[in-house]
Write an enzyme that holds these catalytic residues in place. Structure first.
Site, PDB file in Angstrom:
ATOM      1  N   HIS A 172       0.858  -1.188   0.000  1.00  0.00           N
ATOM      2  CA  HIS A 172       0.000   0.000   0.000  1.00  0.00           C
ATOM      3  C   HIS A 172       0.892   1.235   0.000  1.00  0.00           C
ATOM      4  CE1 HIS A 172      -3.205   2.775   1.125  1.00  0.00           C
ATOM      5  NE2 HIS A 172      -4.030   1.829   0.735  1.00  0.00           N
TER       6      HIS A 172
ATOM      7  N   ASP B 187      -7.939  -5.523   0.036  1.00  0.00           N
ATOM      8  CA  ASP B 187      -8.398  -6.440  -1.013  1.00  0.00           C
ATOM      9  C   ASP B 187      -8.021  -7.896  -0.761  1.00  0.00           C
ATOM     10  OD1 ASP B 187      -9.618  -4.502  -2.720  1.00  0.00           O
ATOM     11  OD2 ASP B 187      -7.627  -3.773  -3.197  1.00  0.00           O
TER      12      ASP B 187
HETATM   13  N1  CMC Z   1       3.981  -7.622  -4.698  1.00  0.00           N
HETATM   14  C1  CMC Z   1       5.316  -7.561  -4.937  1.00  0.00           C
HETATM   15  N2  CMC Z   1       6.055  -6.458  -4.767  1.00  0.00           N
HETATM   16  C2  CMC Z   1       5.446  -5.346  -4.339  1.00  0.00           C
HETATM   17  C3  CMC Z   1       4.054  -5.329  -4.072  1.00  0.00           C
HETATM   18  C4  CMC Z   1       3.322  -6.513  -4.266  1.00  0.00           C
HETATM   19  N3  CMC Z   1       2.023  -6.549  -4.043  1.00  0.00           N
HETATM   20  N4  CMC Z   1       3.704  -4.089  -3.678  1.00  0.00           N
HETATM   21  C5  CMC Z   1       4.813  -3.349  -3.681  1.00  0.00           C
HETATM   22  N5  CMC Z   1       5.880  -4.121  -4.076  1.00  0.00           N
HETATM   23  C6  CMC Z   1       7.275  -3.695  -4.171  1.00  0.00           C
HETATM   24  C7  CMC Z   1       7.507  -2.765  -5.329  1.00  0.00           C
HETATM   25  O1  CMC Z   1       7.840  -3.492  -6.499  1.00  0.00           O
HETATM   26  C8  CMC Z   1       8.658  -1.938  -4.805  1.00  0.00           C
HETATM   27  O2  CMC Z   1       9.836  -2.715  -4.899  1.00  0.00           O
HETATM   28  P1  CMC Z   1      11.274  -2.010  -5.143  1.00  0.00           P
HETATM   29  O3  CMC Z   1      11.480  -1.091  -3.977  1.00  0.00           O
HETATM   30  O4  CMC Z   1      12.216  -3.145  -5.216  1.00  0.00           O
HETATM   31  O5  CMC Z   1      11.136  -1.261  -6.447  1.00  0.00           O
HETATM   32  C9  CMC Z   1       8.344  -1.779  -3.329  1.00  0.00           C
HETATM   33  O6  CMC Z   1       7.551  -2.929  -3.000  1.00  0.00           O
HETATM   34  C10 CMC Z   1       7.607  -0.535  -2.968  1.00  0.00           C
HETATM   35  O7  CMC Z   1       6.338  -0.533  -3.574  1.00  0.00           O
HETATM   36  P2  CMC Z   1       5.800   0.600  -4.541  1.00  0.00           P
HETATM   37  O8  CMC Z   1       5.556   0.020  -5.865  1.00  0.00           O
HETATM   38  O9  CMC Z   1       6.661   1.811  -4.468  1.00  0.00           O
HETATM   39  O10 CMC Z   1       4.421   0.928  -3.903  1.00  0.00           O
HETATM   40  P3  CMC Z   1       3.358   1.915  -4.535  1.00  0.00           P
HETATM   41  O11 CMC Z   1       2.972   2.807  -3.448  1.00  0.00           O
HETATM   42  O12 CMC Z   1       3.819   2.550  -5.777  1.00  0.00           O
HETATM   43  O13 CMC Z   1       2.177   0.914  -4.944  1.00  0.00           O
HETATM   44  C11 CMC Z   1       0.432  -0.614  -4.675  1.00  0.00           C
HETATM   45  C12 CMC Z   1       1.204   0.548  -4.053  1.00  0.00           C
HETATM   46  C13 CMC Z   1      -0.783  -0.877  -3.830  1.00  0.00           C
HETATM   47  C14 CMC Z   1      -0.027  -0.227  -6.095  1.00  0.00           C
HETATM   48  C15 CMC Z   1       1.356  -1.843  -4.717  1.00  0.00           C
HETATM   49  O14 CMC Z   1       1.707  -2.231  -3.412  1.00  0.00           O
HETATM   50  C16 CMC Z   1       0.710  -3.016  -5.466  1.00  0.00           C
HETATM   51  O15 CMC Z   1       0.813  -3.088  -6.700  1.00  0.00           O
HETATM   52  N6  CMC Z   1       0.060  -3.949  -4.755  1.00  0.00           N
HETATM   53  C17 CMC Z   1      -0.685  -5.014  -5.404  1.00  0.00           C
HETATM   54  C18 CMC Z   1      -2.010  -4.477  -5.936  1.00  0.00           C
HETATM   55  C19 CMC Z   1      -2.979  -4.234  -4.786  1.00  0.00           C
HETATM   56  O16 CMC Z   1      -3.146  -5.052  -3.914  1.00  0.00           O
HETATM   57  N7  CMC Z   1      -3.668  -3.069  -4.857  1.00  0.00           N
HETATM   58  C20 CMC Z   1      -4.674  -2.700  -3.835  1.00  0.00           C
HETATM   59  C21 CMC Z   1      -4.209  -1.545  -3.013  1.00  0.00           C
HETATM   60  S1  CMC Z   1      -5.159  -1.260  -1.522  1.00  0.00           S
HETATM   61  C22 CMC Z   1      -6.762  -0.863  -1.974  1.00  0.00           C
HETATM   62  C23 CMC Z   1      -6.913   0.108  -3.095  1.00  0.00           C
HETATM   63  O17 CMC Z   1      -6.337   1.177  -3.109  1.00  0.00           O
HETATM   64  O18 CMC Z   1      -7.677  -0.225  -3.985  1.00  0.00           O
END
Ligand code: CMC
Length: 429
Positions: A306, A363
């Site tokens: 998140h 989720d």
């Molecule tokens: N699986 C694998 N790696 C992950 C995940 C995940 N679910 N989430 C984050 N990471 C990694 C990401 O690749 C990054 O790695 P690195 O530092 O090596 O580049 C690190 O963790 C930091 O994450 P981020 O991508 O900077 O996080 P963000 O704030 O840009 O994205 C997110 C947040 C929710 C889009 C992401 O965590 C994600 O894609 N999660 C899976 C999809 C999901 O469950 N979405 C629902 C979110 S909660 C309810 C809503 O808002 O709808």
């Protein structure tokens, strides 16, 4: 004198004021930065930018705290009532008994769809994605209820909010019925909000669906836990569209489109696909974790991570507990709950997830609960949208009534070609 931040660019020093929230948030006000220093702020995806001050929802991502209008989310678990929470979010305080009764009456008055709108369902392909139907129909409400396009006082806001919150449930149920080739079931004015939704989803013309209190409470809780989450992607979209003075229907329809994405509300569908794949032997839980860590692969552990929470999302915890509670009461079992628990355990003991502070989000467990109610996977994100609607309306209102609100218009740092001359077609190589 209040605290200031000093920005040094070359030998110039610029003083910037600091905006403080009531819970200790501090933000440097850079709104005049370009005028003062000739530079703009660069913050891709606005990960470090407050786009507004807001009094609706407080999230403390480090400590896993979520409050609606100051009330901790956990306090809604005992007797969950989504309509009451919707009113709280939109109007800023808990409703009195009369206010709640009046709002519930308005929901009942508005539960039917205009026949013109209902006929449109006949022209939608049966396999159309329900989120596409929802956003289109929500926008279409503006054609049928033009008197509510302008919301200028509390009465017209209440009327528009009731219309949207009531009709979204009918639209959602009708889109499901259409996909199943089943006749539409009209709303029953004697049923409460969640029971009425389940009735429209599952009753048959010759057989009334009987809603158990456990299932009704569980759906109330699911909607409440999705009701608002401050400046998330879809809410920021609603605010952006609304900032152009677009009407409430158009702004919320845009919110539905943003929510559809798999990184946002669409993640609940991806979680279910992932759990099903493990259950049917398509992959093991260990392979799933390995794939999620593989940077050369777009797969992620859906329902994990998140932007704000660097701790357990309190909504995920409450949904996990609700699954266990409801399953025990109904003597229901679902192997997907065991798979989800195993995935969670694997991830929370894996250095990749520990170092990045990735925990289950809202989720991760919501789909398992919705599935226990008989709601099919392709309706999960629609249920998220029904739940999130009061939040969108509250944010649209907050912005609409803010005398300092301006159109949302971010800037960019241009990195395209320098000035280039146009070459007529016949001179091009
Ligand atoms: N699986 C694998 N790696 C992950 C995940 C995940 N679910 N989430 C984050 N990471 C990694 C990401 O690749 C990054 O790695 P690195 O530092 O090596 O580049 C690190 O963790 C930091 O994450 P981020 O991508 O900077 O996080 P963000 O704030 O840009 O994205 C997110 C947040 C929710 C889009 C992401 O965590 C994600 O894609 N999660 C899976 C999809 C999901 O469950 N979405 C629902 C979110 S909660 C309810 C809503 O808002 O709808």
């Amino acid at each position: 004198m209040s605290e200031r931040a000093i920005l040094k660019i070359g030998d110039r020093e610029i003083e910037l004021s600091i905006v403080e929230g009531v819970e200790g948030d501090r933000a440097i006000d850079i709104s005049k930065l370009r005028d003062l220093a000739g530079v703009i702020a660069y913050d891709p995806s606005l990960g470090n930018t407050a786009i507004t001050k807001s009094a609706i929802t407080f999230v403390d991502g480090e400590n896993g705290i979520l409050r609606y209008r100051g009330i901790p989310i956990e306090q809604f678990v005992e007797k969950p009532n989504f309509v009451e929470v919707a009113w709280l979010l939109i109007f800023g305080r808990l409703p009195t008994r009369q206010e709640l009764a009046r709002f519930s009456e308005k929901l009942t008055e508005n539960e039917l769809l205009h026949e013109g709108l209902r006929h449109q369902f006949q022209h939608i392909p049966v396999d159309a994605p329900p989120m596409a139907i929802l956003s289109a129909m929500m926008n279409n409400l503006a054609c049928f209820h033009q008197q509510l396009l302008s919301v200028e006082d509390v009465e017209s806001l209440e009327a528009a909010a009731a219309r949207l919150i009531s009709k979204v449930r009918t639209i959602a149920a009708f889109s499901y019925r259409r996909s199943q080739g089943l006749p539409f079931i009209y709303p029953d004015p004697h049923l409460r909000y969640c029971a009425n939704f389940l009735h429209m989803m599952f009753s048959l013309p010759y057989k009334q669906y009987i809603v158990t209190p456990e299932i009704e409470d569980a759906l109330n809780l699911v909607f409440i836990l999705h009701a608002d989450h401050e400046q998330n992607c879809s809410t920021a979209t609603v605010r952006t569209v609304g900032s152009a003075r677009a009407n409430l229907f158009a702004s919320c329809a845009a919110g539905v489109c943003a929510l559809w994405g798999p990184l946002h509300g669409g993640a609940n569908v991806e979680v279910m696909n992932m759990l099903e794949a493990i259950h049917t032997g398509g992959m093991t839980a260990e392979e799933c974790i390995r794939l999620a860590k593989d940077k050369s692969h777009p797969f992620r552990l859906y329902g994990f991570g998140h932007r704000i929470y660097k701790n357990y999302d309190p909504r995920a915890k409450m949904l996990r507990e609700a699954c266990e509670r409801v399953f025990a009461k109904l003597q229901h079992q679902d192997p997907l709950l065991d798979i989800a628990r195993k995935l969670e355990e694997l991830a929370l003991s894996d250095p990749y997830f520990i170092e990045r502070k990735l925990y289950p989000n809202v989720d991760f467990y919501s789909g398992i609960l919705l599935r226990a109610m008989g709601i099919p996977t392709n309706m999960f994100t629609v249920c998220f949208a029904i739940g999130r609607l009061p939040g969108w309306i509250a944010h649209w209102r907050e912005q609409h009534e803010d005398p300092n609100s301006r159109i949302v218009r971010p800037r960019q740092v241009y990195v395209g070609p320098p000035k280039t001359d146009y070459v007529p077609l016949n001179e091009r190589k």
